[in-house]
Design a protein around this motif. Structure first.
Motif, PDB file in Angstrom:
ATOM      1  N   ASN A  35      12.516  -8.738  -4.071  1.00 17.17           N
ATOM      2  CA  ASN A  35      12.293  -9.971  -3.402  1.00 17.17           C
ATOM      3  C   ASN A  35      11.554  -9.776  -2.421  1.00 17.17           C
ATOM      4  N   TYR A  36      11.669  -8.571  -1.414  1.00 23.32           N
ATOM      5  CA  TYR A  36      10.695  -8.471  -0.315  1.00 23.32           C
ATOM      6  C   TYR A  36       9.290  -8.563  -0.795  1.00 23.32           C
ATOM      7  N   TRP A  37       8.980  -7.928  -1.894  1.00 21.69           N
ATOM      8  CA  TRP A  37       7.564  -7.632  -1.987  1.00 21.69           C
ATOM      9  C   TRP A  37       6.903  -9.080  -2.616  1.00 21.69           C
ATOM     10  N   ARG A  38       7.646  -9.795  -3.239  1.00 19.82           N
ATOM     11  CA  ARG A  38       7.303 -10.886  -3.743  1.00 19.82           C
ATOM     12  C   ARG A  38       7.056 -12.062  -2.949  1.00 19.82           C
ATOM     13  N   THR A  39       7.964 -12.143  -1.603  1.00 11.57           N
ATOM     14  CA  THR A  39       8.087 -13.095  -0.761  1.00 11.57           C
ATOM     15  C   THR A  39       7.303 -12.987   0.244  1.00 11.57           C
TER      16      THR A  39
ATOM     17  N   GLN B  85       3.431  -9.903  -0.931  1.00  9.10           N
ATOM     18  CA  GLN B  85       2.338 -10.537  -2.071  1.00  9.10           C
ATOM     19  C   GLN B  85       1.685 -11.547  -1.130  1.00  9.10           C
ATOM     20  N   LYS B  86       2.401 -12.391  -0.146  1.00 12.23           N
ATOM     21  CA  LYS B  86       1.875 -13.368   0.251  1.00 12.23           C
ATOM     22  C   LYS B  86       0.537 -12.992   1.338  1.00 12.23           C
ATOM     23  N   HIS B  87       0.913 -11.910   1.846  1.00 17.17           N
ATOM     24  CA  HIS B  87       0.051 -11.387   2.795  1.00 17.17           C
ATOM     25  C   HIS B  87      -1.223 -10.708   2.181  1.00 17.17           C
ATOM     26  N   ILE B  88      -0.987 -10.116   0.883  1.00 16.66           N
ATOM     27  CA  ILE B  88      -2.219  -9.833   0.002  1.00 16.66           C
ATOM     28  C   ILE B  88      -3.199 -11.103  -0.406  1.00 16.66           C
ATOM     29  N   LYS B  89      -2.399 -12.135  -0.621  1.00 11.79           N
ATOM     30  CA  LYS B  89      -3.253 -13.294  -0.993  1.00 11.79           C
ATOM     31  C   LYS B  89      -3.877 -13.784   0.154  1.00 11.79           C
ATOM     32  N   GLN B  90      -3.144 -13.812   1.310  1.00  6.96           N
ATOM     33  CA  GLN B  90      -3.805 -14.262   2.628  1.00  6.96           C
ATOM     34  C   GLN B  90      -5.291 -13.248   3.058  1.00  6.96           C
ATOM     35  N   ALA B  91      -4.871 -12.089   2.641  1.00  6.84           N
ATOM     36  CA  ALA B  91      -6.021 -11.237   3.118  1.00  6.84           C
ATOM     37  C   ALA B  91      -7.166 -11.229   2.139  1.00  6.84           C
ATOM     38  N   GLU B  92      -6.746 -11.558   1.135  1.00  3.89           N
ATOM     39  CA  GLU B  92      -8.125 -11.713  -0.132  1.00  3.89           C
ATOM     40  C   GLU B  92      -8.614 -13.021   0.123  1.00  3.89           C
ATOM     41  N   SER B  93      -7.705 -14.076   0.569  1.00  2.19           N
ATOM     42  CA  SER B  93      -8.707 -15.367   0.975  1.00  2.19           C
ATOM     43  C   SER B  93      -9.437 -15.312   1.986  1.00  2.19           C
ATOM     44  N   ILE B  94      -9.321 -14.293   2.905  1.00  3.23           N
ATOM     45  CA  ILE B  94     -10.158 -14.095   4.211  1.00  3.23           C
ATOM     46  C   ILE B  94     -11.324 -13.223   3.725  1.00  3.23           C
ATOM     47  N   THR B  95     -10.948 -12.211   2.791  1.00  7.53           N
ATOM     48  CA  THR B  95     -12.170 -11.346   2.408  1.00  7.53           C
ATOM     49  C   THR B  95     -12.137 -11.138   0.844  1.00  7.53           C
ATOM     50  N   PRO B  96     -12.853 -12.382   0.363  1.00  6.19           N
ATOM     51  CA  PRO B  96     -12.736 -12.397  -1.011  1.00  6.19           C
ATOM     52  C   PRO B  96     -13.599 -11.486  -1.591  1.00  6.19           C
TER      53      PRO B  96
ATOM     54  N   GLN C 191       4.274  -8.019  15.262  1.00  4.47           N
ATOM     55  CA  GLN C 191       5.166  -9.331  14.813  1.00  4.47           C
ATOM     56  C   GLN C 191       4.304 -10.660  15.213  1.00  4.47           C
ATOM     57  N   ALA C 192       3.618 -10.619  15.978  1.00  4.15           N
ATOM     58  CA  ALA C 192       2.533 -12.081  16.182  1.00  4.15           C
ATOM     59  C   ALA C 192       1.948 -12.296  14.947  1.00  4.15           C
ATOM     60  N   ASN C 193       1.388 -11.329  14.252  1.00  7.14           N
ATOM     61  CA  ASN C 193       0.613 -11.975  12.962  1.00  7.14           C
ATOM     62  C   ASN C 193       1.028 -11.396  11.822  1.00  7.14           C
ATOM     63  N   MET C 194       2.295 -11.462  11.844  1.00  7.32           N
ATOM     64  CA  MET C 194       2.949 -10.635  10.697  1.00  7.32           C
ATOM     65  C   MET C 194       4.633 -11.426  10.570  1.00  7.32           C
ATOM     66  N   ASP C 195       4.560 -12.498   9.748  1.00  5.44           N
ATOM     67  CA  ASP C 195       5.674 -13.430   9.656  1.00  5.44           C
ATOM     68  C   ASP C 195       6.566 -12.489   8.657  1.00  5.44           C
ATOM     69  N   ALA C 196       5.672 -11.521   8.060  1.00  4.48           N
ATOM     70  CA  ALA C 196       6.622 -10.604   6.926  1.00  4.48           C
ATOM     71  C   ALA C 196       7.613  -9.638   7.553  1.00  4.48           C
TER      72      ALA C 196
END
Length: 195
Positions: free
Chosen positions: A109-113, A116-127, A161-166
């Motif tokens: 659950n942790y990974w998926r929620t 994975q979200k952060h990976i997506k975000q990271a990728e959208s920043i650095t496609p 924590q500031a940039n990590m809602d994970a």
DNA sequence: AATTGCTGCAACCGCGTGTAA
DNA sequence: GTTACACGCGGTTGCAGCAAT
């Protein structure tokens, strides 16, 4: 081709589904304390629970077991999860074995929620860093260092924590969910019940 | 203050594997 | 060697709580 014995073997006995009640939890805890775990479907019957053995096992492993740690994945644990996921992919139970007190379900659950979200975000920043978000280890391996950087978990300074809602603010165990009671409560109740 | 959308988590489902009869 | 049962795993879903509007 249903190999699930829980469905076929029980003869018209109604099977409860959905959230566990406090009474059911107590019954399960009490029974396992007295008889030990294992042989889950006969355990469910013997304990008088209208649950499948599968459900009992899941409830015990993911929630009732006394050594289960709940909430607040630490930055260290998060890093470890990411490293192990990069190595093994979605082998959650294998990963969980390296995180004492954590369950495969929780890690999954942790990974998926979160991650994975952060990976997506990271990728959208650095496609183009990695082609797509993929659960497979190979892909994760490509992007992990980048992701760890982005999430700033390599340094566990408070600033992360500031940039990590994970990494959500910790909730006291007894207030994380109104439907639930602390394991200390349950276990003390079990002790009262038990002997 | 009410409504809507999003997030996180507990639980269920289907399938694969191991093992005893 | 085959079959049936039990277990464990990974994927998915449903829902409660929270945040945003």
């Amino acid at each position: 081709m249903d190999k699930n014995p829980f469905n076929s073997s029980s003869q018209d006995v109604e099977v409860r589904k959905g959230p566990w009640t406090m009474e059911e939890d107590l019954i399960l805890i009490n029974y396992i304390a007295n008889h030990g775990e294992g042989v889950w479907n006969s355990l469910a019957k013997a304990a008088g629970l209208k649950r499948t053995g599968k459900s009992c096992r899941l409830r015990w492993l993911n929630y009732l077991r006394p050594d289960v740690r709940r909430g607040n994945i630490t930055p260290e644990e998060q890093l470890l999860i990411m490293e192990l996921h990069a190595k093994w992919g979605n082998r959650w139970s294998k990963i969980a074995k390296h995180l004492p007190g954590r369950t495969d379900n929780e890690i999954k659950n942790y990974w998926r929620t979160r991650i994975q979200k952060h990976i997506k975000q990271a990728e959208s920043i650095t496609p183009g860093q990695s082609s797509e978000v993929n659960d497979q280890a190979s892909t994760s391996q490509v992007s992990i260092s980048n992701t760890v950087d982005t999430m700033d978990i390599s340094h566990s300074a408070p600033t992360h924590q500031a940039n990590m809602d994970a990494y959500p603010p910790p909730l006291p165990a007894d207030q994380s969910n109104d439907n639930y009671w602390s394991m200390e409560d349950l276990w003390s109740m079990q002790l009262l019940n038990g002997e």
